[in-house]
Design a protein around this motif. Structure first.
Motif, mmCIF file in Angstrom:
data_model
loop_
_atom_site.group_PDB
_atom_site.id
_atom_site.type_symbol
_atom_site.label_atom_id
_atom_site.label_comp_id
_atom_site.label_asym_id
_atom_site.label_seq_id
_atom_site.Cartn_x
_atom_site.Cartn_y
_atom_site.Cartn_z
ATOM 1 N N CYS A 248 -3.901 4.075 -0.653
ATOM 2 C CA CYS A 248 -3.403 3.954 0.851
ATOM 3 C C CYS A 248 -4.029 5.414 1.009
ATOM 4 C CB CYS A 248 -1.619 3.476 0.094
ATOM 5 S SG CYS A 248 -1.223 4.276 1.804
ATOM 6 N N THR A 249 -4.832 5.213 2.703
ATOM 7 C CA THR A 249 -4.439 6.297 3.059
ATOM 8 C C THR A 249 -3.089 6.884 4.384
ATOM 9 O OG1 THR A 249 -6.460 5.109 4.933
ATOM 10 C CG2 THR A 249 -6.928 6.032 2.726
ATOM 11 N N THR A 250 -2.573 5.585 4.039
ATOM 12 C CA THR A 250 -1.916 6.073 5.840
ATOM 13 C C THR A 250 -2.053 6.155 6.450
ATOM 14 O OG1 THR A 250 -0.178 7.858 3.631
ATOM 15 C CG2 THR A 250 0.882 7.345 5.900
ATOM 16 N N CYS A 251 -2.672 5.555 6.615
ATOM 17 C CA CYS A 251 -3.010 5.009 8.538
ATOM 18 C C CYS A 251 -2.783 3.993 9.302
ATOM 19 C CB CYS A 251 -4.502 4.307 8.298
ATOM 20 S SG CYS A 251 -4.334 2.470 7.753
ATOM 21 N N ARG B 276 1.655 -2.568 -2.382
ATOM 22 C CA ARG B 276 0.136 -1.829 -2.699
ATOM 23 C C ARG B 276 0.107 -0.593 -3.610
ATOM 24 N NH1 ARG B 276 3.615 2.712 1.006
ATOM 25 N NH2 ARG B 276 4.390 2.674 -1.060
ATOM 26 N N ALA C 290 -5.851 -1.356 0.008
ATOM 27 C CA ALA C 290 -4.953 -0.855 -1.041
ATOM 28 C C ALA C 290 -3.103 -1.807 -1.087
ATOM 29 C CB ALA C 290 -4.229 0.434 0.045
ATOM 30 N N ILE C 291 -3.392 -2.966 -0.463
ATOM 31 C CA ILE C 291 -2.606 -3.873 -0.177
ATOM 32 C C ILE C 291 -3.396 -4.999 -1.098
ATOM 33 C CG2 ILE C 291 -0.468 -5.615 0.483
ATOM 34 C CD1 ILE C 291 -1.559 -3.632 3.690
#
Ligand code: SF4
Ligand code: SF4
Length: 94
Positions: free
Chosen positions: A40-43, A35, A85-86
């Protein structure tokens, strides 16, 4: 003429007596999800989509973590991540 057996007459199928958590299935993988923290938006969509429960949200750290002991490298998390992001890499580890 032969008759089909009823369910009471057929042999029981093999059943594994251990839960899947008793096996470290992570060593099956060829590709490893990595990641990018910047993207990453931590969704948490990846947490929901992972079929192996190998991604967890650590509330104290405010971020997700991969559990590579169980990740099979299917790539679903990378496919479903809305911000890309991954990425799936050949090498192991984050
Ligand atoms: S789906 Fe992508 S953006 Fe959402 S938490 Fe997972 S890595 Fe981060
Ligand atoms: S590659 Fe597959 S098993 Fe591994 S964390 Fe992503 S969705 Fe889960």
């Amino acid at each position: 003429m032969s008759r089909e057996k009823s369910w009471k007459e057929i042999s029981p199928a093999g059943v594994c007596s251990k839960p899947s958590t008793a096996f470290l299935t992570g060593d099956w993988k060829t590709f490893t999800p990595v990641r990018d923290l910047e993207k990453c938006t931590t969704c948490l969509l990846c947490v929901i989509y992972c079929p192996d429960g190998a991604i967890r949200f650590r509330s104290e750290a405010g971020k997700i973590e991969f559990d590579y002991r169980f990740c099979k490298g299917c790539g679903i998390c990378a496919k479903e991540c809305p911000t890309k992001a991954i990425t799936m890499k050949l090498e192991k580890g984050e």
